[in-house]
Design an enzyme around this catalytic site. Structure first.
Site, PDB file in Angstrom:
ATOM      1  N   ASP A  47      -4.400   1.431  -3.823  1.00 49.67           N
ATOM      2  CA  ASP A  47      -5.006  -0.035  -3.849  1.00 49.67           C
ATOM      3  C   ASP A  47      -3.758  -0.963  -3.573  1.00 49.67           C
ATOM      4  OD1 ASP A  47      -3.715  -0.101  -6.277  1.00 49.67           O
ATOM      5  OD2 ASP A  47      -5.083  -1.483  -7.041  1.00 49.67           O
ATOM      6  N   LYS A  48      -2.598  -0.550  -3.708  1.00 54.52           N
ATOM      7  CA  LYS A  48      -1.327  -1.597  -3.258  1.00 54.52           C
ATOM      8  C   LYS A  48      -0.043  -0.582  -3.321  1.00 54.52           C
ATOM      9  CE  LYS A  48      -0.741  -2.819  -8.290  1.00 54.52           C
ATOM     10  NZ  LYS A  48      -1.808  -2.129  -8.723  1.00 54.52           N
TER      11      LYS A  48
END
Length: 465
Positions: free
Chosen positions: A388-389
């Site tokens: 996600d990041k």
């Protein structure tokens, strides 16, 4: 909670001669568990070494001559069968005594109708030992052929190897405990709270929900809460994996064990003890180690059905050879015992739990928390991972990759100005700019004034600009 705290209650209980502990996952509790596990590891290792000391010569004595290894005449089954049988018995008996736990547990579960792996170990080794006692008696009565029907080494080798497997499992559990202890160590031991308008340093166990906690730059936050005054940037990498500190201001939530980077602030405790985010993570890791993967549950279900089937097959095989095959009782017993001994599934009972323990333990050591044994098993089928990041998979340290300029200024001049401005800043992006300029060997300008504006950036005066 306003009138007295945990320490007062514990003291009152101890004053009347008892002992009280709050049921929380503390580092001390992990220490106690660790000591218990180390004791178990040492005990299993001693049991294995003691068993091996008897099993190795026994194995040599019974199997060595088959591949032409020399055996002293007094122990040779061909020349002196009785002495050979007695020495094997003398070497096997201590191994049975050292590993008596398998028989206690195995037969107890068998008679209660819930047989497990220990039941098979107990059955197989007992059958081998009892039959070998009968064969030794037959040798004593003068029938030397029984010297080649001794199963003493089977009983001893099975018990020794199972103990070694249990030792490995205990060691891997111990490593998992160390990983949990490392997680525990993330939280500070004390907290600075406001009591009656004064700052007071107390044990983290005494912090109560609603306490106002004071945090200075560079300190770890003791518990979870909400900021009531001040602004700061907090490194929450322990929870999110994101290396860039998060800007925080009044009413923002903060997490225990995260690190305060810049400003001083005060916050109200909202979650303490077992309710904090860190305690929940620790609980997840512990639960994962105790959980069973689908394959391990399968092994348990199989052993519940497997043991009665093996016993039935052993009885059928013995009866079949006796009544249909027309063989002697001795031969039929040998067949039945062979089935019991061979069915002892060391791998089924040991390989799966060891794999899970090592998997979750290794994960925790490397900062990967595996929620359960089921998750671990499912991960083996994964072919795509979506992150996600970037903070989760980077080195945790920002670097300058590009400098974009306009016609009014060149790259070097822009970097020089930016790096000079950022020298006074503690922001990780600022540090990255300064580091980049230093690597390029640039000389910095002198700054006339520096002002950090929380939540916005910095304001600097260089060469009257």
């Amino acid at each position: 909670p306003t009138a007295l705290n945990l320490g007062d209650i514990t003291k009152a209980v101890s004053d009347v001669g008892y002992e009280a502990h709050e049921e929380i996952d503390s580092a001390d509790q992990v220490d106690a568990d660790q000591a218990k596990k180390e004791k178990q590891i040492n005990s299993l290792w001693k049991r294995f070494i003691a068993s091996a000391l008897f099993t190795i010569p026994l194995f040599y004595l019974s199997m060595g001559p088959m591949i032409g290894l020399p055996v002293p005449e007094i122990m040779d089954a061909q020349i002196n069968p009785l002495m050979n049988a007695i020495i094997q018995l003398v070497l096997t008996f201590p191994v049975m005594i050292i590993n008596a736990d398998y028989f206690k547990v195995g037969f107890k579960t068998l008679f209660r109708g819930h047989p497990n792996m220990d039941s098979l170990v107990a059955l197989g080794t007992s059958a081998a030992f009892i039959y070998s006692l009968y064969a030794t008696y037959m040798v004593y009565t003068g029938d030397g052929s029984f010297a080649h029907m001794l199963y003493y080494e089977s009983a001893a080798v099975i018990l020794t190897l199972i103990t070694l497997g249990n030792y490995f499992e205990a060691v891997s559990k111990g490593k998992s405990s160390e990983a949990i202890k490392k997680l525990m160590g993330l939280a500070p031991k004390t907290a600075r709270v406001m009591r009656d308008g004064k700052e007071e340093e107390i044990s983290i166990d005494e912090v109560q929900v609603g306490d106002i906690i004071v945090v200075r730059p560079g300190e770890k936050l003791p518990v979870d809460g909400t900021i009531i005054s001040g602004t700061t940037a907090i490194d929450e990498a322990m929870l999110t994996g994101e290396s860039i500190p998060v800007e925080k201001t009044v009413d923002d939530s903060v997490i225990g064990a995260s690190i305060n980077k810049t400003g001083s602030f005060q916050y109200r405790a909202t979650k303490i003890g077992k309710d904090t985010a860190l305690a929940q993570i620790v609980k997840l890791v512990e639960d994962a180690q105790g959980s069973k993967a689908p394959i391990a549950k399968l092994a348990d279900r199989i052993s519940g059905i497997f043991v009665p089937i093996v016993i039935a097959l052993a009885v059928l095989a013995g009866l079949g050879w006796f009544f249909i095959g027309g063989e002697s009782l001795t031969f039929s017993l040998t067949i039945a015992i062979s089935v019991l001994v061979i069915a002892c599934p060391c791998a089924l009972g040991l390989a799966t739990p060891i794999a899970i323990m090592v998997g979750t333990g290794k994960g925790a050591e490397n900062g990967v928390l595996i929620k359960s044994a089921e998750s671990l098993e499912t991960t083996g089928k994964v072919d795509t991972i979506v992150f996600d990041k970037t903070g989760t998979i980077t080195e945790g340290q920002p670097v300058v990759t590009d400098i974009v300029t306009t016609a009014a200024i060149d790259e070097e001049e822009l970097l020089k100005l930016a790096a000079t401005a950022e020298i006074g800043s503690e922001h990780p992006l600022g540090e990255a700019i300064v580091r980049h300029a230093e690597e390029k060997g640039l000389t910095f300008y002198s700054t006339e004034s520096f002002n950090a504006i929380p939540g916005h950036g910095i304001e600097v005066e260089i060469n009257n600009q």
